[in-house]
Design an enzyme around this catalytic site. Structure first.
Site, PDB file in Angstrom:
ATOM      1  N   ALA A  63      36.166  20.946  -4.952  1.00 45.00           N
ATOM      2  CA  ALA A  63      34.846  20.501  -5.393  1.00 45.00           C
ATOM      3  C   ALA A  63      33.833  21.511  -4.885  1.00 45.00           C
ATOM      4  O   ALA A  63      34.102  22.255  -3.934  1.00 45.00           O
ATOM      5  CB  ALA A  63      34.567  19.127  -4.818  1.00 45.00           C
ATOM      6  N   GLY A 102      39.818  19.398  -4.806  1.00 41.03           N
ATOM      7  CA  GLY A 102      39.629  19.031  -6.207  1.00 41.03           C
ATOM      8  C   GLY A 102      40.395  19.959  -7.144  1.00 41.03           C
ATOM      9  O   GLY A 102      40.778  19.553  -8.251  1.00 41.03           O
ATOM     10  N   GLU A 105      43.738  18.668  -7.288  1.00 40.34           N
ATOM     11  CA  GLU A 105      43.675  17.377  -8.003  1.00 40.34           C
ATOM     12  C   GLU A 105      43.618  17.591  -9.516  1.00 40.34           C
ATOM     13  O   GLU A 105      44.209  16.833 -10.280  1.00 40.34           O
ATOM     14  CB  GLU A 105      42.474  16.560  -7.508  1.00 40.34           C
ATOM     15  CG  GLU A 105      42.709  16.058  -6.078  1.00 40.34           C
ATOM     16  CD  GLU A 105      41.502  15.331  -5.514  1.00 40.34           C
ATOM     17  OE1 GLU A 105      40.424  15.954  -5.443  1.00 40.34           O
ATOM     18  OE2 GLU A 105      41.647  14.151  -5.143  1.00 40.34           O
ATOM     19  N   GLU A 125      40.806  18.360   2.425  1.00 44.87           N
ATOM     20  CA  GLU A 125      39.553  17.616   2.567  1.00 44.87           C
ATOM     21  C   GLU A 125      39.327  17.073   3.978  1.00 44.87           C
ATOM     22  O   GLU A 125      38.182  16.997   4.435  1.00 44.87           O
ATOM     23  CB  GLU A 125      39.511  16.455   1.558  1.00 44.87           C
ATOM     24  CG  GLU A 125      39.192  16.873   0.122  1.00 44.87           C
ATOM     25  CD  GLU A 125      40.423  17.254  -0.684  1.00 44.87           C
ATOM     26  OE1 GLU A 125      41.476  17.543  -0.077  1.00 44.87           O
ATOM     27  OE2 GLU A 125      40.326  17.277  -1.927  1.00 44.87           O
TER      28      GLU A 125
HETATM   29  N1  3HC Z   1      32.406  24.941  -2.644  1.00 48.66           N
HETATM   30  C1  3HC Z   1      31.358  25.789  -2.582  1.00 48.66           C
HETATM   31  N2  3HC Z   1      31.436  27.027  -2.064  1.00 48.66           N
HETATM   32  C2  3HC Z   1      32.623  27.426  -1.620  1.00 48.66           C
HETATM   33  C3  3HC Z   1      33.759  26.599  -1.643  1.00 48.66           C
HETATM   34  C4  3HC Z   1      33.628  25.305  -2.186  1.00 48.66           C
HETATM   35  N3  3HC Z   1      34.661  24.465  -2.281  1.00 48.66           N
HETATM   36  N4  3HC Z   1      34.793  27.277  -1.107  1.00 48.66           N
HETATM   37  C5  3HC Z   1      34.331  28.484  -0.758  1.00 48.66           C
HETATM   38  N5  3HC Z   1      33.014  28.575  -1.060  1.00 48.66           N
HETATM   39  C6  3HC Z   1      32.139  29.743  -0.877  1.00 48.66           C
HETATM   40  C7  3HC Z   1      31.968  30.095   0.582  1.00 48.66           C
HETATM   41  O1  3HC Z   1      30.916  29.359   1.152  1.00 48.66           O
HETATM   42  C8  3HC Z   1      31.674  31.576   0.497  1.00 48.66           C
HETATM   43  O2  3HC Z   1      30.323  31.708   0.136  1.00 48.66           O
HETATM   44  P1  3HC Z   1      29.454  32.937   0.694  1.00 48.66           P
HETATM   45  O3  3HC Z   1      30.157  34.170   0.232  1.00 48.66           O
HETATM   46  O4  3HC Z   1      28.123  32.700   0.109  1.00 48.66           O
HETATM   47  O5  3HC Z   1      29.492  32.789   2.197  1.00 48.66           O
HETATM   48  C9  3HC Z   1      32.528  32.043  -0.680  1.00 48.66           C
HETATM   49  O6  3HC Z   1      32.820  30.865  -1.433  1.00 48.66           O
HETATM   50  C10 3HC Z   1      33.837  32.691  -0.287  1.00 48.66           C
HETATM   51  O7  3HC Z   1      34.503  31.842   0.653  1.00 48.66           O
HETATM   52  P2  3HC Z   1      35.262  32.433   1.916  1.00 48.66           P
HETATM   53  O8  3HC Z   1      34.399  33.401   2.631  1.00 48.66           O
HETATM   54  O9  3HC Z   1      35.786  31.272   2.670  1.00 48.66           O
HETATM   55  O10 3HC Z   1      36.430  33.243   1.198  1.00 48.66           O
HETATM   56  P3  3HC Z   1      37.945  33.379   1.586  1.00 48.66           P
HETATM   57  O11 3HC Z   1      38.558  34.223   0.543  1.00 48.66           O
HETATM   58  O12 3HC Z   1      38.083  33.748   3.031  1.00 48.66           O
HETATM   59  O13 3HC Z   1      38.573  31.894   1.466  1.00 48.66           O
HETATM   60  C11 3HC Z   1      39.003  29.781   0.425  1.00 48.66           C
HETATM   61  C12 3HC Z   1      38.633  31.260   0.224  1.00 48.66           C
HETATM   62  C13 3HC Z   1      40.426  29.679   1.004  1.00 48.66           C
HETATM   63  C14 3HC Z   1      38.961  29.113  -0.916  1.00 48.66           C
HETATM   64  C15 3HC Z   1      38.013  29.130   1.417  1.00 48.66           C
HETATM   65  O14 3HC Z   1      36.705  29.408   0.994  1.00 48.66           O
HETATM   66  C16 3HC Z   1      38.133  27.642   1.542  1.00 48.66           C
HETATM   67  O15 3HC Z   1      38.975  27.171   2.275  1.00 48.66           O
HETATM   68  N6  3HC Z   1      37.257  26.898   0.836  1.00 48.66           N
HETATM   69  C17 3HC Z   1      37.158  25.482   0.967  1.00 48.66           C
HETATM   70  C18 3HC Z   1      38.292  24.782   0.284  1.00 48.66           C
HETATM   71  C19 3HC Z   1      38.116  23.290   0.390  1.00 48.66           C
HETATM   72  O16 3HC Z   1      37.869  22.748   1.444  1.00 48.66           O
HETATM   73  N7  3HC Z   1      38.275  22.595  -0.738  1.00 48.66           N
HETATM   74  C20 3HC Z   1      38.112  21.184  -0.760  1.00 48.66           C
HETATM   75  C21 3HC Z   1      36.695  20.851  -1.060  1.00 48.66           C
HETATM   76  S1  3HC Z   1      36.355  19.126  -0.984  1.00 48.66           S
HETATM   77  C22 3HC Z   1      36.987  18.523  -2.424  1.00 48.66           C
HETATM   78  O17 3HC Z   1      37.559  19.240  -3.187  1.00 48.66           O
HETATM   79  C23 3HC Z   1      36.761  17.082  -2.676  1.00 48.66           C
HETATM   80  C24 3HC Z   1      37.589  16.568  -3.809  1.00 48.66           C
HETATM   81  O18 3HC Z   1      38.719  15.902  -3.327  1.00 48.66           O
HETATM   82  C25 3HC Z   1      36.808  15.623  -4.668  1.00 48.66           C
END
Ligand code: 3HC
Ligand code: NAI
Length: 692
Positions: A63, A102, A105, A125
């Site tokens: 998400a 997401g 998902e 998450e």
């Molecule tokens: N939403 C918004 N921005 C995101 C994001 C997300 N899910 N994931 C990464 N970003 C952004 C980061 O903030 C960063 O922004 P910036 O360059 O402005 O600082 C940019 O994307 C790149 O991220 P990273 O520096 O972390 O890049 P990496 O290549 O090192 O890692 C990644 C990539 C493994 C995808 C890592 O960013 C990550 O773990 N992201 C989060 C994943 C996550 O937690 N997903 C679950 C979200 S909650 C959800 O999905 C709820 C659902 O169940 C409804």
């Protein structure tokens, strides 16, 4: 049609492509685009099967976290997933990079999933204080069984494509995601395979439905480390719905919990920490495009507690290390400790059995500083004495090749003074690791007055390469972390003079969520170090001095603020310490009073926050969130409280400032007077986060 999601037809396969950099997160535009394209593909009579793929470096990474906390926009993710799952035409997810949250998902709502070999799939998450909110807790157990689902959802760590294939989460490993998925889709059509909807497939739940312990044991194994956190427990409950409730009911309850967690303090703090960590990597005052220097070989001077741990961090990332000691005996001891640590992790199954030998082969242990000559980065980790460090930097300057980055791991010393003994102060900076250095993730990158921008960006890049979290800080006594720690220690010790006992103070701090209280930490580090240094400087700390005079140096002597029995590291309250404190207070003419837990928590945490405000005002840290990262990853501040500055914002700065003023007056301690920056923000009703 939205421009972030497109539909293209290749013969009979409709290719839906998401192109929303950097990580194809499910923003409103992406959700809308997927929904529209799926509807169009279903409506197009020439399309017989659909492939969902992503442009750029990754499949959907989840998400869009930046939308959390804002009013929800249509279409909701659930609506998008329903459209996909109910499609009468097979939908295949083509996964590369990371399918997270997401993103996974979405893939789980597809009828089939294929992935490239180096893809990772996960539901992380819980790391944001949440649970999967779009069916992940209901569909993943149906795809892989509840045991692995618990590991992935409650633990939050992703699995690789091989494990996903083995578990039945993906159907095939393919070479290219979109092309591979297209071939797979054609196969599905040719074989006329029935659509596989996970919602309707309970086959993998049967064993745990018959024997609940399969599920409860898996949960118990993972939640034992989740002290204080809400999300892992909520996630486990949600997974249990797959065993007890119909799919739709489970889905509804999962979403309800997701919304509750989303609004809760823990998730707010954990999402804050996610962005804070990424902010910290952005360097203030370094021109865009500054190229880091190339680091291929590293020298570490000093193979003691820190040098050995730092060497392990580099070796773990495949970077060869020259480890320099004063003599063969010290070298053998240092290398021996590293080997023992590796052997212990291999015995626990943490690394492969052949890893210890392979990793040690990357370490070249030598005697003599002239051996720095072929290295690109030199990290000094010898005794914390200015004269020794200066003489070592003089020698480094003689032998290091031009352009090498020269770093010191000093905890407190003035790095400007160290840099000045070299003819290249622009190449000198601090890289301050935390003990145990092979485990703790923080690295304070200390920018000295003359540190060149590319030297700074090199240190940051190399820290990230060895899986550390770098935070740039300025030179001052103790930098960010230890300076705040000193403020905290001072209050903790003063509390003993007023009537608290070490175990009371420590219990308040561990209940708050830190792994250890200040006194157990003192015992671990060794009380004699501070005692000797106080003696040299003619300073007294009556209770700690009395402990040391009684030979109680901490864990190493089996006694300190606590006693340690049978070689155990578990601190046990010791009536002798209470007697010693009483005797010291009597001698000083002081009376013990009742100190409440509330006072302990406030004085110990607010004194740190106050020091943090001074650190910000002096520009030692660039952002309040950098200070929080230091405490989260260097000292184990509980992630669900976001760090001391975030915590202060949550409590309210006016309250923090008022209480500090109160304690400053009550305990006659001017260091507790609110710092000007804190006072100003408190008066304005502001927050640290909003002050940037
Ligand atoms: N939403 C918004 N921005 C995101 C994001 C997300 N899910 N994931 C990464 N970003 C952004 C980061 O903030 C960063 O922004 P910036 O360059 O402005 O600082 C940019 O994307 C790149 O991220 P990273 O520096 O972390 O890049 P990496 O290549 O090192 O890692 C990644 C990539 C493994 C995808 C890592 O960013 C990550 O773990 N992201 C989060 C994943 C996550 O937690 N997903 C679950 C979200 S909650 C959800 O999905 C709820 C659902 O169940 C409804
Ligand atoms: P230590 O005493 O365990 O190790 C120091 C090592 O340096 C010894 O093995 C010694 O033989 C070696 N050494 C001394 N002079 C040398 C020389 N001229 N050439 C090569 N090797 C030499 O000390 P520790 O704890 O590893 O600390 C090292 C540095 O790291 C200090 O500056 C300390 O302040 C800092 N530090 C320590 C932390 C800790 O928790 N121990 C945390 C963060 C930083």
């Amino acid at each position: 049609m939205s421009n972030v999601v497109t539909l293209e037809r290749l013969e009979t396969v409709g290719i839906i492509k998401i192109d929303s950099p950097p990580v194809n997160a499910l923003s409103t535009a992406v959700r809308k685009g997927i929904l529209e394209c799926t509807k169009q593909a279903i409506a197009d009579p020439q399309i017989k099967a659909i492939v969902l793929t992503c442009a750029g470096r990754t499949f959907i990474a989840g998400a869009d976290i930046t939308e959390f906390g804002k009013p929800a926009q249509e279409p909701g993710l659930d609506k998008v997933l329903q459209e996909i799952e109910n499609s009468p035409k097979p939908v295949v997810a083509a996964i590369h990079g990371t399918a997270l949250g997401g993103g996974l998902e979405v893939a789980l709502a597809c009828h089939y999933r294929v992935a490239v070999k180096d893809a990772k799939l996960g539901l992380p998450e819980v790391k944001l204080g949440l649970l999967p909110g779009a069916g992940g807790t209901q569909r993943l157990p149906r795809a892989v069984g509840p045991e692995l689902a618990v590991k992935m959802i409650v633990g939050g760590d992703p699995i690789n494509a091989d494990a996903a294939l083995q578990a039945g989460l993906i159907e095939e490993i393919v070479d290219g995601p979109a092309a591979g998925a297209q071939i797979f889709a054609n196969k599905v059509l040719a074989e006329n395979r029935p659509l596989r909807k996970l919602r309707d497939d309970d086959s993998k739940l049967a064993a745990a439905r018959a024997d609940r312990s399969i599920f409860t044991n898996a949960v118990a194994a993972l939640t034992k480390r989740a002290r204080g956190l809400e999300a892992p427990f909520a996630a486990a409950d949600a997974i249990s719905y797959t065993l007890d409730l119909p799919f739709d009911e489970g889905l509804r309850k999962e979403h309800e919990t997701f919304l509750q967690l989303l609004a809760g303090e823990q998730s707010i703090a954990q999402r804050y920490a996610f962005f804070a960590e990424r902010e910290a990597a952005k360097l203030a005052g370094v021109p865009a495009g500054t190229k880091p220097r190339t680091i291929e070989r590293v020298a570490i001077i000093g193979g003691g507690t820190m040098g050995g741990g730092i060497a392990m961090s580099f070796v773990n990332a495949g970077i060869p290390v020259t480890l320099i000691e004063t003599g063969e005996e010290q070298l053998t001891r240092g290398l021996g400790v590293m080997r023992k640590n590796y052997d212990a992790s291999a015995a626990r199954g943490g690394i492969p059995a052949d890893a210890p030998a392979k990793r040690m082969a990357l370490v070249n242990g030598v005697v003599g500083i002239e051996n720095v000559k072929d290295t690109d980065l030199i990290i000094e980790a010898v005794f914390e004495t200015m004269t020794i460090k200066k003489s070592i930097f003089g020698l480094i300057d003689t032998y290091a090749k031009p352009g090498a980055v020269l770093a010191t791991n000093t905890s407190f010393l003035d790095i400007n003074e160290i840099a000045e003994v070299t003819k290249r102060p622009q190449d000198v900076l601090g890289m301050h690791f935390f003990s145990p250095a092979n485990v703790m993730k923080l690295c304070e990158i200390v920018r000295a007055d003359k540190t060149a921008p590319d030297v700074l960006s090199t240190a940051v890049a190399v820290a990230r390469k060895i899986a550390k979290i770098p935070v740039v800080v300025g030179v001052c006594d103790g930098f960010v972390g230890n300076r705040m720690l000193m403020a905290r220690t001072k209050q903790a010790e003063k509390l003993l003079f007023e009537g608290a006992l070490p175990q009371q103070v420590d219990a308040v701090i561990t209940k708050f969520g830190l792994p250890m209280g200040p006194f157990a930490m003192g015992d671990l580090a060794g009380l004699d170090i501070g005692w000797r240094s106080r003696k040299d400087r003619g300073i007294k700390s009556e209770i700690e001095d009395a402990l040391c005079e009684a030979g109680r140096f901490g864990q190493k002597t089996g006694q300190g603020y606590y006693k340690y029995e049978g070689g155990s590291r578990a601190p046990l309250p010791d009536p002798d310490v209470e007697k010693l404190i009483d005797a010291t207070l009597l001698r000083l003419g002081r009376k013990r009073r009742v100190v409440t837990d509330e006072e302990i928590l406030e004085r110990v945490t607010y004194s740190m926050i106050n020091e943090g405000a001074r650190i910000l005002e002096e520009g030692i840290a660039a952002r309040p969130s950098d200070i929080d990262i230091v405490w989260l990853y260097g000292y184990g501040w509980p992630i669900y409280r976001g760090g001391p500055m975030h915590y202060a914002d949550q409590v309210g700065l006016r309250h923090v400032a008022d209480r500090l003023s109160y304690y400053a007056a009550e305990t006659n301690d001017p260091s507790l007077e609110p710092a000007p920056a804190l006072k100003r923000l408190a008066q304005q009703g502001g927050t640290f986060a909003g002050s940037r």
